[in-house]
Every structure is written in C-alpha cells, then in structure tokens.
Design a protein around this motif. Structure first.
Motif, PDB file in Angstrom:
ATOM      1  N   ILE A   1      -5.043  -9.357 -14.107  1.00 33.72           N
ATOM      2  CA  ILE A   1      -5.016 -10.753 -13.672  1.00 33.72           C
ATOM      3  C   ILE A   1      -5.890 -10.868 -12.427  1.00 33.72           C
ATOM      4  CG2 ILE A   1      -3.584 -12.599 -12.721  1.00 33.72           C
ATOM      5  CD1 ILE A   1      -1.251 -11.549 -14.333  1.00 33.72           C
ATOM      6  N   PRO A   2      -6.822 -11.821 -12.386  1.00 31.85           N
ATOM      7  CA  PRO A   2      -7.649 -11.998 -11.184  1.00 31.85           C
ATOM      8  C   PRO A   2      -6.843 -12.615 -10.046  1.00 31.85           C
ATOM      9  CG  PRO A   2      -8.142 -13.713 -12.781  1.00 31.85           C
ATOM     10  CD  PRO A   2      -7.193 -12.755 -13.466  1.00 31.85           C
ATOM     11  N   VAL A   3      -7.080 -12.146  -8.837  1.00 37.89           N
ATOM     12  CA  VAL A   3      -6.388 -12.674  -7.666  1.00 37.89           C
ATOM     13  C   VAL A   3      -7.389 -12.894  -6.537  1.00 37.89           C
ATOM     14  CG1 VAL A   3      -4.182 -11.579  -8.223  1.00 37.89           C
ATOM     15  CG2 VAL A   3      -5.823 -10.366  -6.774  1.00 37.89           C
ATOM     16  N   THR A   4      -7.023 -13.795  -5.644  1.00 32.59           N
ATOM     17  CA  THR A   4      -7.776 -14.018  -4.414  1.00 32.59           C
ATOM     18  C   THR A   4      -6.963 -13.477  -3.254  1.00 32.59           C
ATOM     19  OG1 THR A   4      -8.792 -16.030  -5.301  1.00 32.59           O
ATOM     20  CG2 THR A   4      -8.813 -15.750  -2.907  1.00 32.59           C
ATOM     21  N   VAL A   5      -7.532 -12.589  -2.486  1.00 35.36           N
ATOM     22  CA  VAL A   5      -6.824 -12.009  -1.341  1.00 35.36           C
ATOM     23  C   VAL A   5      -6.788 -13.028  -0.207  1.00 35.36           C
ATOM     24  CG1 VAL A   5      -6.774 -10.145   0.345  1.00 35.36           C
ATOM     25  CG2 VAL A   5      -7.515  -9.670  -1.996  1.00 35.36           C
ATOM     26  N   LEU A   6      -5.580 -13.367   0.221  1.00 35.50           N
ATOM     27  CA  LEU A   6      -5.407 -14.347   1.296  1.00 35.50           C
ATOM     28  C   LEU A   6      -5.291 -13.683   2.664  1.00 35.50           C
ATOM     29  CD1 LEU A   6      -2.787 -16.674  -0.446  1.00 35.50           C
ATOM     30  CD2 LEU A   6      -5.276 -16.944  -0.371  1.00 35.50           C
ATOM     31  N   LYS A   7      -4.655 -12.514   2.682  1.00 34.81           N
ATOM     32  CA  LYS A   7      -4.460 -11.846   3.969  1.00 34.81           C
ATOM     33  C   LYS A   7      -4.132 -10.378   3.748  1.00 34.81           C
ATOM     34  CE  LYS A   7      -2.051 -12.394   8.411  1.00 34.81           C
ATOM     35  NZ  LYS A   7      -1.093 -13.224   9.171  1.00 34.81           N
ATOM     36  N   ARG A   8      -4.709  -9.528   4.572  1.00 37.07           N
ATOM     37  CA  ARG A   8      -4.355  -8.109   4.621  1.00 37.07           C
ATOM     38  C   ARG A   8      -3.653  -7.872   5.946  1.00 37.07           C
ATOM     39  NH1 ARG A   8      -9.513  -4.843   2.081  1.00 37.07           N
ATOM     40  NH2 ARG A   8     -10.534  -6.610   1.069  1.00 37.07           N
ATOM     41  N   THR A   9      -2.510  -7.231   5.890  1.00 34.81           N
ATOM     42  CA  THR A   9      -1.726  -7.056   7.103  1.00 34.81           C
ATOM     43  C   THR A   9      -0.829  -5.834   6.954  1.00 34.81           C
ATOM     44  OG1 THR A   9      -0.202  -8.184   8.633  1.00 34.81           O
ATOM     45  CG2 THR A   9       0.106  -8.602   6.290  1.00 34.81           C
ATOM     46  N   SER A  10       0.127  -5.702   7.845  1.00 27.85           N
ATOM     47  CA  SER A  10       1.099  -4.613   7.810  1.00 27.85           C
ATOM     48  C   SER A  10       2.487  -5.191   7.588  1.00 27.85           C
ATOM     49  CB  SER A  10       1.060  -3.834   9.132  1.00 27.85           C
ATOM     50  OG  SER A  10       2.223  -3.031   9.274  1.00 27.85           O
TER      51      SER A  10
ATOM     52  N   GLY B   1       0.824  -1.196   0.000  1.00 23.20           N
ATOM     53  CA  GLY B   1       0.000   0.000   0.000  1.00 23.20           C
ATOM     54  C   GLY B   1       0.861   1.249   0.000  1.00 23.20           C
ATOM     55  N   ARG B   2       0.261   2.362   0.361  1.00 22.77           N
ATOM     56  CA  ARG B   2       0.982   3.632   0.369  1.00 22.77           C
ATOM     57  C   ARG B   2       2.143   3.573   1.357  1.00 22.77           C
ATOM     58  NH1 ARG B   2      -0.717   7.878  -2.074  1.00 22.77           N
ATOM     59  NH2 ARG B   2      -2.856   7.066  -2.144  1.00 22.77           N
ATOM     60  N   SER B   3       3.314   3.962   0.892  1.00 23.54           N
ATOM     61  CA  SER B   3       4.549   3.902   1.692  1.00 23.54           C
ATOM     62  C   SER B   3       4.854   2.483   2.145  1.00 23.54           C
ATOM     63  CB  SER B   3       4.465   4.829   2.916  1.00 23.54           C
ATOM     64  OG  SER B   3       4.269   6.165   2.507  1.00 23.54           O
ATOM     65  N   SER B   4       4.224   1.506   1.488  1.00 30.34           N
ATOM     66  CA  SER B   4       4.424   0.077   1.785  1.00 30.34           C
ATOM     67  C   SER B   4       4.080  -0.277   3.226  1.00 30.34           C
ATOM     68  CB  SER B   4       5.880  -0.338   1.480  1.00 30.34           C
ATOM     69  OG  SER B   4       6.189  -0.148   0.118  1.00 30.34           O
ATOM     70  N   PHE B   5       3.273   0.565   3.908  1.00 27.38           N
ATOM     71  CA  PHE B   5       2.914   0.253   5.292  1.00 27.38           C
ATOM     72  C   PHE B   5       1.881  -0.867   5.329  1.00 27.38           C
ATOM     73  CE2 PHE B   5       0.238   0.874   9.076  1.00 27.38           C
ATOM     74  CZ  PHE B   5       1.205   0.714  10.050  1.00 27.38           C
ATOM     75  N   ARG B   6       0.801  -0.683   4.567  1.00 28.95           N
ATOM     76  CA  ARG B   6      -0.173  -1.772   4.433  1.00 28.95           C
ATOM     77  C   ARG B   6       0.306  -2.721   3.340  1.00 28.95           C
ATOM     78  NH1 ARG B   6      -5.970   0.179   3.165  1.00 28.95           N
ATOM     79  NH2 ARG B   6      -4.851   1.552   1.719  1.00 28.95           N
ATOM     80  N   MET B   7      -0.093  -3.970   3.426  1.00 28.16           N
ATOM     81  CA  MET B   7       0.228  -4.936   2.391  1.00 28.16           C
ATOM     82  C   MET B   7      -0.848  -6.019   2.368  1.00 28.16           C
ATOM     83  SD  MET B   7       3.359  -7.158   4.052  1.00 28.16           S
ATOM     84  CE  MET B   7       2.971  -8.685   3.171  1.00 28.16           C
ATOM     85  N   ALA B   8      -1.022  -6.585   1.197  1.00 30.26           N
ATOM     86  CA  ALA B   8      -1.944  -7.698   1.040  1.00 30.26           C
ATOM     87  C   ALA B   8      -1.205  -8.827   0.346  1.00 30.26           C
ATOM     88  CB  ALA B   8      -3.171  -7.280   0.225  1.00 30.26           C
ATOM     89  N   VAL B   9      -1.485 -10.047   0.781  1.00 29.18           N
ATOM     90  CA  VAL B   9      -0.914 -11.234   0.150  1.00 29.18           C
ATOM     91  C   VAL B   9      -2.044 -11.931  -0.593  1.00 29.18           C
ATOM     92  CG1 VAL B   9       0.411 -13.338   0.482  1.00 29.18           C
ATOM     93  CG2 VAL B   9       0.718 -11.420   2.060  1.00 29.18           C
ATOM     94  N   CYS B  10      -1.821 -12.170  -1.892  1.00 27.69           N
ATOM     95  CA  CYS B  10      -2.875 -12.718  -2.749  1.00 27.69           C
ATOM     96  C   CYS B  10      -2.366 -13.950  -3.495  1.00 27.69           C
ATOM     97  CB  CYS B  10      -3.329 -11.681  -3.778  1.00 27.69           C
ATOM     98  SG  CYS B  10      -3.728 -10.054  -3.087  1.00 27.69           S
TER      99      CYS B  10
ATOM    100  N   ASN C   1       5.381 -17.712   6.199  1.00 33.06           N
ATOM    101  CA  ASN C   1       5.182 -17.555   7.638  1.00 33.06           C
ATOM    102  C   ASN C   1       4.102 -16.524   7.953  1.00 33.06           C
ATOM    103  OD1 ASN C   1       7.125 -19.448   8.167  1.00 33.06           O
ATOM    104  ND2 ASN C   1       8.701 -17.988   8.777  1.00 33.06           N
ATOM    105  N   THR C   2       3.922 -15.567   7.056  1.00 36.66           N
ATOM    106  CA  THR C   2       2.860 -14.579   7.240  1.00 36.66           C
ATOM    107  C   THR C   2       1.490 -15.197   7.035  1.00 36.66           C
ATOM    108  OG1 THR C   2       4.332 -12.808   6.466  1.00 36.66           O
ATOM    109  CG2 THR C   2       1.978 -12.355   6.419  1.00 36.66           C
ATOM    110  N   LEU C   3       1.423 -16.176   6.134  1.00 40.36           N
ATOM    111  CA  LEU C   3       0.144 -16.806   5.797  1.00 40.36           C
ATOM    112  C   LEU C   3      -0.216 -17.967   6.703  1.00 40.36           C
ATOM    113  CD1 LEU C   3       0.470 -16.895   1.906  1.00 40.36           C
ATOM    114  CD2 LEU C   3      -0.982 -15.368   3.253  1.00 40.36           C
ATOM    115  N   HIS C   4       0.782 -18.703   7.201  1.00 39.80           N
ATOM    116  CA  HIS C   4       0.528 -19.941   7.932  1.00 39.80           C
ATOM    117  C   HIS C   4       1.368 -19.985   9.210  1.00 39.80           C
ATOM    118  CE1 HIS C   4      -1.015 -21.078   3.991  1.00 39.80           C
ATOM    119  NE2 HIS C   4       0.185 -20.878   3.478  1.00 39.80           N
TER     120      HIS C   4
END
Length: 217
Positions: free
Chosen positions: A137-146, A105-114, A176-179
């Motif tokens: 490209i279609p994606v599935t959002v797995l996690k929203r985090t920082s 995200g902005r300034s890479s503070f937020r991030m999403a793993v898809c 490790n972020t996902l599981h």
C-alpha cells in the motif's frame, strides 16, 4: 485587543473524524527504512493472491471465514490460518486511503507516522530491495520521530505484536504528535510544549488570552 482571525484559521489544521489509525509492524525494524524511504507498507503471504482477497464477500465475518478455509487448504504449514486471514483482511480491505499508519523501527525506538496514499496493490515480478512482500500500500510519510515523544499512555500501543493492529484508541496522542493546533470534530486542540524545568507563566509562554477572547466570540 486586535486579533487577525483569518490568519489564525489558516494555521489551524483540520483533522478528519472518520480516519482510522493503524500500526504496521516492520519485522522487528528490518523493513522500517525500506517502508519509510520508499513510501509503502507491505504484508507477507505472497502465496495468497490479492485478487482472492478482493473477491471475498463484503460481510467481514463471512469473508474472514472463507479466507481462513482457503489458507488452511493451500498453506498447510500455517499453524493459525484464522489469525493470518484476519491480518490479511485488515491490511487489504480495511485500510483505506487517508488512514493514519504508525511504523515502529527496531525495538520501537524510532517511529514514523504516515498517511495511506492509495489502494493496495500486488507488486509484479520479484520485489526489489530487502522486503520480499508483494502486497503493498502506498503511503506518505508525515513525520519521523521517536516513541519517546509520546505520552506515557500512548506507549501501550506498542505492546501489540500483530502485523496489523487497530490503534484508533490512541488517535488523540498520534494527532498531538502531528499537530500542535488543530480542529477535530467539535473540538479545538492546542498543544503547548514546555522545554524547561522552571516555572513558566502563560503570559511568558504564549498570549493565551487571545485564544480565550476568540472562544468567547
């Protein structure tokens, strides 16, 4: 000691070893919400038809060289056609269904793993919303985090400013972020999260001896 192995196996996440990991930039965070909320990622240069990229030779070096020539001829305002060609090739050809994508995200503070959910396509007509890019490209959002949840070494992956970056070298940190308990290849991974400044014994935090007994079986 009695351990329900079947229940344990159901909890273990299986992570593929052939998955690639990518970072897709969001124009300084401007398109972050559009990508995450609508389940797609996109890249610019609408003047280059997706079919032109799809028709390139299978050999990557030859394909990028031909695409570079096409861009130099038809988009003369582009200063570095080789860079644009390699980025478009990565996005349209190398990203595969099942691959993992990190969106900063902005300034890479937020991030999403898809996870890539399908093949690249070209949006018909004028794209709606804030993102004008047609190659998507279609994606599935797995996690929203920082990004603060990542290990210090993983912060280095944000240093690349390319629209599409191969971050497979940081796969371990992203997994490790996902599981917190997963099986990848020949290794079992268990992530223990401590939320205290005080000493914690393994017996207090988790019955680790059960996993040791399972490993011995």
């Amino acid at each position: 000691m009695s351990v329900n192995i079947e229940c344990l196996n159901e909890y273990v996440q299986k992570v593929g070893t052939t998955v690639n990991y990518w970072m897709i930039r969001t124009m300084g965070g401007d398109y972050y919400d559009a990508f995450v909320d609508n389940g797609y990622i996109a890249i610019g240069y609408n003047d280059i038809p997706l079919q032109k990229i799809a028709d390139l030779p299978q050999d990557q070096k030859i394909a990028v060289r031909q695409l570079k020539g096409y861009i130099a001829e038809h988009l003369q305002m582009v200063d570095n056609p080789g860079h644009v060609a390699s980025q478009l090739y990565r996005f349209c050809i190398l990203l595969r269904e099942g691959d993992i994508v990190v969106l900063p995200g902005r300034s890479s503070f937020r991030m999403a793993v898809c996870r890539v959910a399908g093949p690249v396509f070209e949006q018909e007509g004028e794209p709606r919303g804030v993102c004008p890019f047609r190659k998507r490209i279609p994606v599935t959002v797995l996690k929203r985090t920082s990004r603060l949840c990542l290990a210090p070494k993983a912060q280095l992956m944000f240093s690349s400013r390319h629209p599409v970056s191969d971050i497979s070298a940081y796969a371990h940190y992203i997994d490790n972020t996902l599981h917190d308990f997963y099986d990848k290849g020949d290794e079992m991974h268990l992530l223990l999260k401590f939320n205290t400044h005080h000493d914690v014994s393994t017996s207090q935090f988790f019955a680790m001896e059960r996993f040791i007994d399972l490993a011995r079986q």
